[in-house]
Write a protein that holds these residues in place. Structure first.
Motif, short mmCIF file in Angstrom:
data_model
loop_
_atom_site.label_atom_id
_atom_site.label_comp_id
_atom_site.label_asym_id
_atom_site.label_seq_id
_atom_site.Cartn_x
_atom_site.Cartn_y
_atom_site.Cartn_z
N PRO A 183 0.91 -1.40 0.02
CA PRO A 183 -0.08 0.04 0.08
C PRO A 183 0.93 1.36 -0.03
O PRO A 183 0.33 2.47 -0.40
CB PRO A 183 -0.94 -0.06 1.32
CG PRO A 183 -0.23 -1.34 2.01
CD PRO A 183 0.56 -2.16 1.10
N SER A 184 1.96 1.28 0.29
CA SER A 184 2.88 2.57 0.45
C SER A 184 3.25 2.85 -1.07
O SER A 184 3.76 4.24 -0.91
CB SER A 184 3.99 2.27 1.25
OG SER A 184 4.98 1.18 0.71
N LYS A 186 1.75 3.85 -4.28
CA LYS A 186 0.60 4.35 -4.89
C LYS A 186 0.87 4.77 -6.22
O LYS A 186 1.92 5.27 -6.37
CB LYS A 186 -0.34 5.31 -4.23
CG LYS A 186 -0.82 4.75 -2.92
CD LYS A 186 -1.25 5.69 -1.98
CE LYS A 186 -2.54 6.43 -2.29
NZ LYS A 186 -3.21 7.34 -1.20
N ALA A 228 -3.64 2.54 -4.23
CA ALA A 228 -2.69 1.43 -3.83
C ALA A 228 -3.28 0.25 -4.66
O ALA A 228 -4.44 0.19 -4.93
CB ALA A 228 -2.96 1.10 -2.27
N THR A 336 -3.84 6.33 2.58
CA THR A 336 -3.52 4.96 2.75
C THR A 336 -2.54 4.89 3.71
O THR A 336 -1.62 5.56 3.93
CB THR A 336 -3.13 4.57 1.34
OG1 THR A 336 -4.22 4.88 0.44
CG2 THR A 336 -2.93 3.29 1.30
N ALA A 338 0.59 3.61 5.90
CA ALA A 338 1.92 3.25 5.42
C ALA A 338 2.34 1.86 5.43
O ALA A 338 3.14 1.36 4.74
CB ALA A 338 2.84 4.24 6.40
N ASP A 339 1.78 1.14 6.35
CA ASP A 339 2.06 -0.31 6.43
C ASP A 339 0.62 -0.99 6.81
O ASP A 339 -0.29 -0.30 7.33
CB ASP A 339 2.98 -0.45 7.71
CG ASP A 339 4.38 -0.14 7.13
OD1 ASP A 339 5.02 -0.47 6.47
OD2 ASP A 339 4.96 0.59 8.07
N HIS A 429 -3.33 14.70 4.31
CA HIS A 429 -2.59 13.35 3.77
C HIS A 429 -3.50 12.70 2.19
O HIS A 429 -3.34 11.81 2.07
CB HIS A 429 -2.62 12.11 4.85
CG HIS A 429 -1.42 12.64 5.80
ND1 HIS A 429 -0.04 12.54 5.55
CD2 HIS A 429 -1.86 12.87 7.04
CE1 HIS A 429 0.35 12.71 7.02
NE2 HIS A 429 -0.48 13.18 7.74
N ASN A 433 0.19 8.40 1.94
CA ASN A 433 0.14 7.44 3.02
C ASN A 433 0.65 7.99 4.13
O ASN A 433 1.13 9.07 4.49
CB ASN A 433 1.31 6.55 2.57
CG ASN A 433 1.10 5.80 1.21
OD1 ASN A 433 1.44 6.22 0.12
ND2 ASN A 433 0.42 4.63 1.45
N SER A 435 0.65 6.96 8.80
CA SER A 435 0.85 6.06 9.93
C SER A 435 0.29 6.47 11.15
O SER A 435 -0.21 7.52 11.18
CB SER A 435 2.37 5.82 9.94
OG SER A 435 2.93 7.12 11.04
#
Length: 468
Positions: A183-184, A186, A228, A336, A338-339, A429, A433, A435
């Motif tokens: 997902p990180s 895009k 993503a 989205t 980050a992890d 954001h 991405n 967190s």
């Protein structure tokens, strides 16, 4: 994603780890460009899927040209991938499960390809310098794989009565196109779909053209905003499609299996209304199209927030789940994780959108839903920001306790500041991405106060507190 029980994702994790356990011969290659590169990493060391995704480059655009035959199940594809090197590269990897690679070209020259499990290692003729934009073309074919998780849920390429649908969370997109499937990373997308005449094909974004010739129909879909890969979808079938627009001019395209179209129409007609309400709460809608895909009950076991066009089996198409998946367009799709560990930022926000809907339209205060969640033992199995393993990414604490975190913020900072946080987070954001650490810092910045007790007890705390 629709809340559901997924006791294990072990089969997917094992599939991804397998890629790192199989050795193949070096593909060779000659450096003729004056750059001494090193191979990009074969995985991004995500805590839950360490072999998912690839290092050394950033994809900026996918152009996928796909032809699918529903009768045989065969997919013929060409993936044209534009990326920028993040280091000097002598080789790089792509994720692809099952399908055969027929050829690979990097910047116009044939590239050697080695395969180990779900990892493709490409060695271009010349090393690629850091910062350079390079283009890779992969031709591939075969019958795409359905990935079955240990709990029996399915993702990847799902055959239906008259076609197929592709669902990708968390790892299913590698079943139908090669890419950097984390997902990180895009990218924007153009998807060209060719199917037999009389069959419809639907994907994300805006349909820019459609033509029929020689017994085949080809449609082209453009996603201008980054996506993503787990949110990419294609759906093939004999759909009943409807095209309309919101009052602001946003295009709305829905596609429903004919056997469920009449039952799904009333809720699908509410998409413009629900989006208008969500814009009031979450800020401007972040994409250039919207809509939905509805299949028969049983064609998949869950709804999914596929970007701009969420997917629903009929039994999952309720107003609550429609609100949930539309809310993901802000929280999860535009912003989205980050992890994968940050999944509560998707699901907790989408569940809280359901609570806000109940508050505004059904006279059920969010506090009522909070108390019901508090009383449910399964929501206390682990902290929402720290699922113990990949098997737990879609368990109740990520959804319900994630929403409880937001409610505790609301109680502490008040409604005005809380709604400022909701909309401001989506704006800060947008198309990026983020967190959990990004969110906690942002919430405290907007609130102008320490929210440590919320984080310590509700986001990271072990066990159930004595009282709400």
């Amino acid at each position: 994603m629709e809340p559901r029980t997924r006791a294990a994702l072990g089969a997917v994790a094992a599939l991804l780890l397998l890629a790192g356990c199989t050795s193949t011969a070096d593909g060779g290659g000659v450096d003729i460009g004056g750059v001494e590169g090193t191979p990009g990493a074969a995985g991004l060391r995500d805590p839950y899927f360490p072999k998912l995704g690839n290092g050394g480059y950033d994809v900026t655009h996918y152009a996928l040209d796909l032809a699918y035959d529903p009768r045989s199940g065969r997919l013929d594809g060409t993936a044209m991938i534009t990326a920028r090197a993040a280091q000097d590269l002598s080789a790089f990897n792509l994720d692809l499960a099952g399908l055969a690679v027929d050829s690979a070209v990097v910047d116009g020259d044939p590239a050697s390809v080695n395969r180990a499990g779900t990892e493709l290692t490409l060695r271009p003729r010349a090393d690629i310098g850091k910062g350079e934009v390079f283009r890779t073309t992969i031709e591939y074919s075969g019958v795409p794989r359905t990935i079955t998780d240990a709990d029996g849920s399915k993702e990847g390429w799902l055959r239906t009565r008259d076609g197929a649908v592709a669902l990708g969370e968390p790892a299913g997109s590698m079943a139908w196109f090669p890419g950097n499937h984390h997902p990180s990373d895009k990218a924007t997308y153009d998807v060209t779909l060719t199917v037999p005449q009389g069959t419809q094909a639907v994907s994300n974004g805006v349909r820019t053209s459609e033509r029929t010739a020689n017994g085949r129909t080809t449609s082209v879909w453009h996603s201008a905003e980054p996506m993503a890969s787990y949110l990419a979808t294609v759906a093939v079938g004999q759909y009943r499609t409807k095209v309309s627009a919101t009052p602001s001019g946003l295009p709305v395209l829905t596609a429903a299996d004919p056997s469920v179209a009449a039952k799904s129409d009333p809720l699908l007609a509410r998409i413009p209304e629900l989006l208008a309400w969500q814009e009031e709460n979450f800020g401007p809608y972040p994409f250039s199209a919207t809509g939905a895909i509805v299949e028969r009950t049983g064609d998949a076991g869950y709804a999914l927030e596929t970007q701009t066009r969420p997917f629903f089996p009929l039994d999952s198409l309720t107003v609550e789940i429609l609100v949930h998946e539309l809310a993901h367009q802000w929280y999860g799709n535009s912003v989205t994780p980050a992890d994968w560990k940050d999944m509560w930022l998707n699901e907790g926000f989408a569940v809280y959108a359901e609570w806000l809907y109940a508050e505004d339209f059904e006279n059920v205060p969010a506090q009522v839903n909070f108390e019901a969640a508090f009383a449910t033992d399964a929501n206390w199995d682990f902290p929402p920001a720290d699922p113990p393993s990949a098997e737990n990414l879609f368990d109740p604490p990520v959804y319900q306790r994630g929403a409880m975190v937001l409610h505790k913020i609301r109680q502490q900072v008040g409604d005005d500041t809380f709604y400022e946080i909701l909309a401001g987070w989506a704006a800060k954001h947008r198309h990026g991405n983020a967190s959990t650490a990004d969110f906690t810092a942002y919430a405290e910045e907007v609130a102008g106060e320490d929210l440590g007790e919320v984080w310590d007890v509700w986001l990271y705390g072990d066990g159930k507190p004595k009282r709400p």
